[in-house]
Design an enzyme around this catalytic site. Structure first.
Site, PDB file in Angstrom:
ATOM      1  N   ASP A 157      -4.961  -1.752   4.956  1.00 34.52           N
ATOM      2  CA  ASP A 157      -3.550  -2.059   5.190  1.00 34.52           C
ATOM      3  C   ASP A 157      -2.875  -0.952   5.993  1.00 34.52           C
ATOM      4  O   ASP A 157      -2.101  -1.211   6.907  1.00 34.52           O
ATOM      5  CB  ASP A 157      -2.807  -2.229   3.859  1.00 34.52           C
ATOM      6  CG  ASP A 157      -3.074  -3.589   3.249  1.00 34.52           C
ATOM      7  OD1 ASP A 157      -3.672  -4.439   3.952  1.00 34.52           O
ATOM      8  OD2 ASP A 157      -2.702  -3.802   2.074  1.00 34.52           O
ATOM      9  N   GLU A 161       4.473   4.589   4.922  1.00 41.36           N
ATOM     10  CA  GLU A 161       4.173   3.294   4.322  1.00 41.36           C
ATOM     11  C   GLU A 161       4.641   3.275   2.866  1.00 41.36           C
ATOM     12  O   GLU A 161       4.170   4.046   2.035  1.00 41.36           O
ATOM     13  CB  GLU A 161       2.652   3.054   4.378  1.00 41.36           C
ATOM     14  CG  GLU A 161       2.215   1.776   3.664  1.00 41.36           C
ATOM     15  CD  GLU A 161       0.688   1.618   3.624  1.00 41.36           C
ATOM     16  OE1 GLU A 161      -0.016   2.536   4.108  1.00 41.36           O
ATOM     17  OE2 GLU A 161       0.218   0.590   3.121  1.00 41.36           O
ATOM     18  N   ASP A 192      -1.419   4.966   3.946  1.00 40.52           N
ATOM     19  CA  ASP A 192      -2.608   5.109   3.111  1.00 40.52           C
ATOM     20  C   ASP A 192      -3.844   5.024   3.997  1.00 40.52           C
ATOM     21  O   ASP A 192      -3.827   4.383   5.043  1.00 40.52           O
ATOM     22  CB  ASP A 192      -2.676   3.963   2.086  1.00 40.52           C
ATOM     23  CG  ASP A 192      -1.537   4.031   1.074  1.00 40.52           C
ATOM     24  OD1 ASP A 192      -0.946   5.121   0.933  1.00 40.52           O
ATOM     25  OD2 ASP A 192      -1.246   2.990   0.451  1.00 40.52           O
ATOM     26  N   ASP A 199      -6.366   3.203   4.069  1.00 43.24           N
ATOM     27  CA  ASP A 199      -7.117   1.971   3.775  1.00 43.24           C
ATOM     28  C   ASP A 199      -6.834   0.932   4.860  1.00 43.24           C
ATOM     29  O   ASP A 199      -6.150   1.219   5.842  1.00 43.24           O
ATOM     30  CB  ASP A 199      -6.748   1.439   2.386  1.00 43.24           C
ATOM     31  CG  ASP A 199      -5.259   1.116   2.283  1.00 43.24           C
ATOM     32  OD1 ASP A 199      -4.571   1.096   3.340  1.00 43.24           O
ATOM     33  OD2 ASP A 199      -4.770   0.892   1.171  1.00 43.24           O
TER      34      ASP A 199
END
Ligand code: TSJ
Length: 644
Positions: free
Chosen positions: A504, A427, A500, A502
C-alpha cells in the site's frame, strides 16, 4: 599456452585493479544497483563500438541463473595475438589495464562519455569471475579471471570455430555491491534506448531466470523513439527529423521532435556519442535558443504575435525532442559532478544554427502544421501571462498567503526560510500524529494523508486531481500545478514522501510520484522530491538501566545488528510507521543527521513512461501486479540515495 613468469608489469597491473576495488565509486559512480549495472554497460559499450565500426549487427545480453551476465557480439573478436611491448595477448590487456580499450580502437567517435568508458578492466576488477571466449580466424580462444582480475586460465586455443565474435560472461562480486541482482527492466530499457540511437543494430535481452526475452531493432531510430514516447498522446504533427554534419567541426547532429496537444511538459533528451547527457549542456542550450528564434521569427513574419514575443517555455510546452550528437574526441568536454553535461563550446552554435535553419524551412513548407504549432505556443503564452496576473493580484490583496492556503491538516514549519523547510507527506493520520511529535518544528512540516482515498485500486489520475488530499498537497506546496506551476514559489526545499514499507505504501508513493511527474515535473527534475526510508527492524536489549539498540534497514543489516547488540536481544519487526514512537521515528527516518532518504532521480525515460502508463491505466490488476513486482523499497536504480 606456456606458463609465464610473474613480472613487475603484472604486479603493477594487479595494483591498478586493486585500486578499482578500493575505490569502486570513482570508476562506476556507486556500489548500489546503479553501479552494478555499470558493469554491464562497460561490456555492452565495447560490443557496441564494434558494431558501430561496421562489424556485427546483433548484440545479445543474457542474465543467467547463477547470477552472472553475458554479452555476445558478432564482431571481429578481440585481438588474441601477442602485444610486443608487454608480451601478453591483446585480450588479456583489455581486461587488466585500465583504459586499454582505446589503444586498439581507432574510431573517430568513441562511446566514452560521462561515467562510461572506464573499460572492461573495471568490470573485471569488480567481478567474482570473468570468462572470455573469442571466435576469430577459424578458431576459438578462451581465458578466465577470478577474484577481482587474477588470471587463472591464460589464453588458450580451444579448437576450431566458423564463428566470429566475442563472448564475455561475468559474475559481480557480492563483497563490493550492496545488491548483485541484475534488473531486467533496467537493462532492457537501456538496450532499447541504445537501439533507438543506433539504427540498424539489434539488441537482444534474454533473462534465463524468468524466461523473459525481448529484441530491439529500429530502422528509423529517433523517429521511432519519439513515436514510442508519445504513443499515448495526441500529436499535433508527424515526427519531424533531420541530421547534418557540420563541415567545420565535424560534429554530427541528429534531431527528432514532435508537438502534442494536452501536454504541458517539455520532454527533451540529449545524447553525445550515444551516452545520455542528463544535465544537458551546450547542445541542449543551442537547441533551445535555435528553436525559440525559429518559431518567433516565423510567427512574427506571419503576423501571429501581436507584438508580444514568445518565451522559450511557451515554445517548448508540449514538445518532445531527442537530440543526438556525435562529437569528435578532440572536441569532447564534459562538466558537472557526474559528467552528464556537455561542455564543448562549439556544439552550441552548431546545434542552434542547424535547428533554426531546418525548423524555419519546415514551418515555411508545412504552413498548416506551422499554424497549429504557433497557436499552441500562443495559448501557452496566454496561460502563462494569465497565471502571472492572478498571482500578482493574490499577492497585492490584503489576505496573507498563509490565510489563503493553509489546510487544517497541515502542521506547518515555523521558519519562513522556505528552501530550508521540509514537507513530510505521511501515510495515515496516526503516523502523522507521531511524525508531528517527532519533527523539528522549525524546519519540518507534516501533512498526513488519509490512506483510504489514495489507496483504492480504482483511482485514476483524473480523480486524483479532484481528490481533497491532492488539492491540499497543491495548496501546501504553494506553487500551483500543471501549466501554471512555478518552481520559484515552492514553500519547501525537500518534499518527503513517508509511507509504510509495504504494498500500500508503495502504491501511495507511485501515485504521488506520478502526480508530481505530470503536474509538477520540475520538482522531480530539479531534485526536490524524496522518499523516506523507515527501518524494518529494531534489535534491542536492556542491560540494567542501559538500553542497547540497533536499527536495521535490510536483512543483512539485521544480522549485523544482532551481533552488535549481542545475546539476549529482542527484535521489533516494523510493519508500519505506526509501530514506532515519536523518538524512534525521529531518529531513524526524520532527523537529517541519522535518517536515510532516497532522492527521486528519474533519469530513465522508458522506465518512467512505462511506470506512468501502467499507473495511469485503467486496469487496476495490472497496476497492482506491477507495483508488487517493481516497487522495491531499496530500489536505487531509479532512485538515488541521498549523499551522506
Ligand atoms: F572489452 C570487452 F571485453 F568488454 C568486450 C569487447 C566485450 C564484448 C562483448 C565485445 C568486445 C569486442 C571488442 N567486440 N569486438 C571487439 N573488437 C576488437 O577489440 C577489435 C577487433 C579487431 C580489431 C582490428 O583492428 O583488427 C580491432 C579491435 C578493437
Amino acid at each position: 599456452m606456456a606458463e609465464r613468469q610473474y613480472t613487475a608489469n603484472d604486479i603493477h597491473i594487479l595494483q591498478g585493479l586493486e585500486g578499482v576495488r578500493k575505490r569502486p565509486a570513482m570508476y562506476i559512480g556507486s556500489t548500489n544497483s546503479s553501479g552494478l549495472h555499470h558493469l554491464v554497460w562497460e561490456i555492452v559499450d565495447n560490443a557496441v563500438d564494434e558494431a558501430l565500426s561496421g562489424y556485427g549487427k546483433n548484440i545479445t545480453v543474457t542474465l543467467h541463473k547463477d547470477g552472472s551476465c553475458s554479452v555476445l557480439d558478432e564482431g571481429r573478436g578481440i585481438p588474441v595475438d601477442i602485444n610486443k611491448e608487454t608480451g601478453r595477448p591483446g585480450v588479456e590487456i583489455v581486461f587488466t589495464e585500465l583504459h586499454a580499450g582505446g589503444k586498439f580502437n581507432s574510431q573517430v567517435y568513441k562511446s566514452a562519455g560521462g561515467l562510461h568508458g572506464v573499460g572492461a578492466a573495471v568490470t573485471n576488477a569488480l567481478s567474482e569471475w570473468v570468462d572470455v571466449t573469442v571466435f576469430k580466424d577459424g578458431g576459438s580462444y578462451h581465458l578466465k579471471f577470478e577474484k577481482g582480475g587474477h588470471l587463472v586460465t591464460p589464453l588458450e586455443n580451444i579448437g576450431p570455430s566458423k564463428k566470429h565474435g566475442t563472448l564475455v560472461r561475468f559474475k559481480p562480486d557480492p563483497n563490493i555491491f550492496s545488491t548483485v541482482d541484475f534488473k531486467y527492466d533496467t537493462i532492457s530499457s537501456h538496450l532499447q534506448e541504445s537501439a533507438f540511437l543506433m539504427k540498424g543494430v539489434r539488441f537482444i535481452i534474454c533473462d534465463e531466470r524468468s524466461g523473459q526475452k525481448q529484441e530491439y531493432f529500429y530502422q528509423n531510430g529517433l523517429v521511432e523513439y519519439i513515436t514510442n514516447l508519445n504513443d499515448d498522446k495526441n500529436p499535433i504533427i508527424d515526427v519531424f527529423s533531420f541530421s547534418d554534419v557540420d563541415s567545420v567541426t565535424n560534429i554530427e547532429t541528429e534531431i527528432a521532435l514532435q508537438y502534442c496537444y494536452e501536454d504541458y511538459n517539455e520532454t527533451i533528451y540529449s545524447y553525445v556519442n550515444n551516452v545520455k547527457t542528463s544535465d544537458g549542456g551546450t547542445h541542449e542550450s543551442g537547441f533551445r535558443t535555435g528553436i525559440t528564434r525559429a518559431v518567433n521569427d516565423f510567427a512574427e513574419a506571419q503576423g501571429m504575435l501581436k507584438g508580444k514575443k514568445l518565451e522559450g517555455s511557451d515554445i517548448r510546452e508540449g514538445l518532445t525532442a531527442i537530440i543526438s550528437l556525435k562529437v569528435p574526441e578532440e572536441l569532447l568536454e564534459f562538466e558537472g559532478q557526474t559528467k552528464g553535461k556537455l561542455g564543448t563550446p562549439a556544439a552550441q552554435p552548431v546545434v542552434s544554427n542547424l535547428i533554426y535553419n531546418k525548423f524555419t524551412y519546415y514551418l515555411t513548407e508545412n504552413k498548416e502544421n506551422a499554424i497549429r504549432i504557433i497557436k499552441k505556443c500562443v495559448d501557452s503564452q496566454q496561460a502563462r501571462i494569465a497565471a502571472r496576473k492572478a498571482k500578482d493580484e493574490a499577492r497585492s490583496s490584503k489576505k496573507t498567503k498563509q490565510e489563503v492556503i493553509l489546510s487544517d491538516k497541515l502542521t506547518p514549519a515555523q521558519s519562513k526560510d522556505y528552501l530550508k523547510n521540509e514537507l513530510f507527506i505521511v501515510e495515515g493520520d496516526s503516523a502523522g500524529g507521531t511524525a508531528k511529535k517527532g519533527r523539528d518544528r522549525i524546519h519540518q512540516a507534516i501533512l498526513p494523508l488519509r490512506g483510504k482515498p489514495l489507496n483504492t485500486d480504482s483511482i485514476s489520475m483524473d480523480k486524483l486531481l479532484h481528490n481533497e488530499e491532492i488539492a491540499t498537497i497543491i495548496n501546501t506546496i504553494g506553487a500551483g500545478f500543471g501549466q501554471s506551476f512555478d518552481i520559484e514559489d515552492i514553500h519547501y526545499g525537500k518534499i518527503i514522501i513517508m509511507t509504510d514499507a509495504d504494498t500500500d505504501g508503495a502504491h501511495i508513493q507511485t501515485l504521488l510520484l506520478t502526480f508530481f511527474y505530470h503536474y509538477m515535473r520540475s520538482l522531480i527534475t530539479s531534485g526536490h522530491i524524496y522518499i523516506a526510508v523507515p527501518p524494518l527492524y529494531r534489535v534491542f536489549k536492556e542491560e540494567g538501566k542501559k538500553l542497547v539498540q540497533q536499527y536495521a534497514w535490510t536483512d543483512q543489516e539485521l544480522e549485523l545488528a544482532k551481533k552488535k547488540v549481542g545475546g539476549g536481544y529482542k527484535i521489533n519487526r516494523y510493519k508500519g510507521l505506526g509501530e514506532m514512537d515519536a523518538i524512534q521515528l525521529k531518529e531513524t527516518t526524520m532527523d537529517p543527521r541519522t535518517r536515510q532518504l532516497i532522492k527521486v532521480d528519474i533519469n530513465d525515460p522508458f522506465l518512467v513512461e512505462k511506470r506512468v502508463k501502467i499507473l495511469m491505466g485503467n486496469d487496476a490488476s495490472v497496476r497492482r501486479q506491477w507495483v508488487e513486482e517493481n516497487v522495491d523499497f531499496n530500489q536505487v536504480d531509479t532512485f538515488m540515495k541521498e549523499a551522506k
